[in-house]
Design an enzyme around this catalytic site. Sequence first.
Site, PDB file in Angstrom:
ATOM      1  N   HIS A 160       0.957  -1.081  -0.420  1.00 39.49           N
ATOM      2  CA  HIS A 160       0.260  -0.202  -0.095  1.00 39.49           C
ATOM      3  C   HIS A 160       0.966   1.631   0.296  1.00 39.49           C
ATOM      4  CE1 HIS A 160      -3.471   2.426   1.101  1.00 39.49           C
ATOM      5  NE2 HIS A 160      -2.174   3.295   1.661  1.00 39.49           N
TER       6      HIS A 160
ATOM      7  N   SER B   7      -7.704   4.011   9.438  1.00 38.98           N
ATOM      8  CA  SER B   7      -8.563   3.843   8.269  1.00 38.98           C
ATOM      9  C   SER B   7      -7.329   2.933   7.497  1.00 38.98           C
ATOM     10  CB  SER B   7      -8.601   5.268   7.648  1.00 38.98           C
ATOM     11  OG  SER B   7      -9.003   5.381   6.644  1.00 38.98           O
TER      12      SER B   7
ATOM     13  N   ASP C 239     -15.371   2.944   7.966  1.00 36.93           N
ATOM     14  CA  ASP C 239     -13.699   3.514   7.605  1.00 36.93           C
ATOM     15  C   ASP C 239     -14.685   4.648   6.020  1.00 36.93           C
ATOM     16  OD1 ASP C 239     -11.461   4.583   7.252  1.00 36.93           O
ATOM     17  OD2 ASP C 239     -11.566   3.483   5.218  1.00 36.93           O
TER      18      ASP C 239
ATOM     19  N   LYS D 161      -9.133  -1.254   5.960  1.00 34.33           N
ATOM     20  CA  LYS D 161      -9.067  -1.926   4.658  1.00 34.33           C
ATOM     21  C   LYS D 161      -8.263  -2.782   4.655  1.00 34.33           C
ATOM     22  CE  LYS D 161      -8.937   2.654   3.417  1.00 34.33           C
ATOM     23  NZ  LYS D 161      -8.779   3.682   3.348  1.00 34.33           N
TER      24      LYS D 161
ATOM     25  N   ARG E 255     -14.351  12.936   8.676  1.00 32.49           N
ATOM     26  CA  ARG E 255     -13.057  13.827   8.563  1.00 32.49           C
ATOM     27  C   ARG E 255     -13.040  14.484   7.530  1.00 32.49           C
ATOM     28  NH1 ARG E 255      -9.434   8.802   8.212  1.00 32.49           N
ATOM     29  NH2 ARG E 255      -7.993  10.257   8.380  1.00 32.49           N
TER      30      ARG E 255
END
Length: 424
Positions: free
Chosen positions: A82, A183, A161, A187, A168
Amino acid sequence: MIAAVDVIRAKRDGGRLSEEQIAWVVDAYTRGVVAEEQMAALAMAIFLRGMDSGEIAAWTGAMIDSGERLSLTVNRPTVDKHSTGGVGDKITLPLAPLVAACGAAVPQLSGRGLGHTGGTLDKLESIPGWRAALSTDEITRQLNEIGAVVCAATDGLAPADRKLYALRDVTGTVESIPLIASSIMSKKIAEGSAGLVLDVKTGSGAFMKTPDQARELARTLVEIGTAHGVATTALLTEMGTPLGRAVGNAVEVAEAVEVLRGGGPADVVELTVALAREMLALAGLPEVDPAAVLASGAAYETWCRMIAAQDGDPEAPLPAPRHVHVVEAPEDGVLSALDAYAVGVAAWRLGAGRARREDPVQHAAGILLHAKPGARVVAGEPLLELHTDTPDAVPGALEALEGAMVIGEAAPEVALVREVIRGV
Ligand code: URA
């Protein structure tokens, strides 16, 4: 009995939330029992007071539990990557097939771009026919047969999320390391991969502008992964200038294909191989040399199979822009800086990105860099090529680029991979 207002007061006053309070508040918010204004107040209290590592792990767990966990039955070790997002960051495209060609399985569930950094799915959708939405059965089959899947994350993964991120976004509570880290990791952990390598970027084009902030985020991400039994490593990498020479959608796919065919810009190759090494180490395949596999052409073959499995034609010509505007070097010298954020915003204004989630992107829009920092340039030579289907977007892109290119006598040497942070 737990009441939302007590949880808000506890955090407002700097207290520590219990696992029970966290599980309750996240679940009740997802079900609509805790109101948006209550979660907004709690998010602000967390933003101002922070959370310790136990609270962050519990918060992440509660967000994972708000939805489904993908359970993938795969015949090889699974490992994912990621990136926290950067300009010209197309690394997933060569990396997923490379790591698959090395013997691991890469289940990469991705998102679309919003703001100045592009989304992996938007890039891949510039390939004629390519399809982002896959069922869990299709993901599993593709992982077993080919070893790599890049596709859209399903709505069932961490729904808390999705709801909280939207809140947010409009309450000034995005830039909180505990909330960002939970967050991202909720995922990724829900996706079910056994190992995870994080590319945490720092610099003007990144979310975290300074190395200190990026290091803190990286450590928090690694701690969460470790606490949830996912082998996690983070690389801290430089994002002061765009990665590679292409920023946009189709142009980034073309550059990724160059890398897979043994060419491409040195920085893209370096980061792809560095991330692949860490992923292979986590997958228990430290003896495989990803640089050799890349050079052998096996990763390109896997790329073609991966694209074709999702109905894309890897040989089809990519979309070309209707309009190209060339920016020339204003004087002789050395390109000493080319600001990533400015280039990202300019590409976005040319149509490569979207302002709202539902907007379409232009597949052919983007920017090609004819020079990277450190290159000698001559007045009048092309420095940048702006690609768009809508020529009236060019003045806005040029405005974003004002002051972004500095020509001087030398460029500072900057290491692309600044640090590696491993879980214990
Ligand atoms: N990316 C995410 O997925 N979540 C955040 O909070 C920030 C960036």
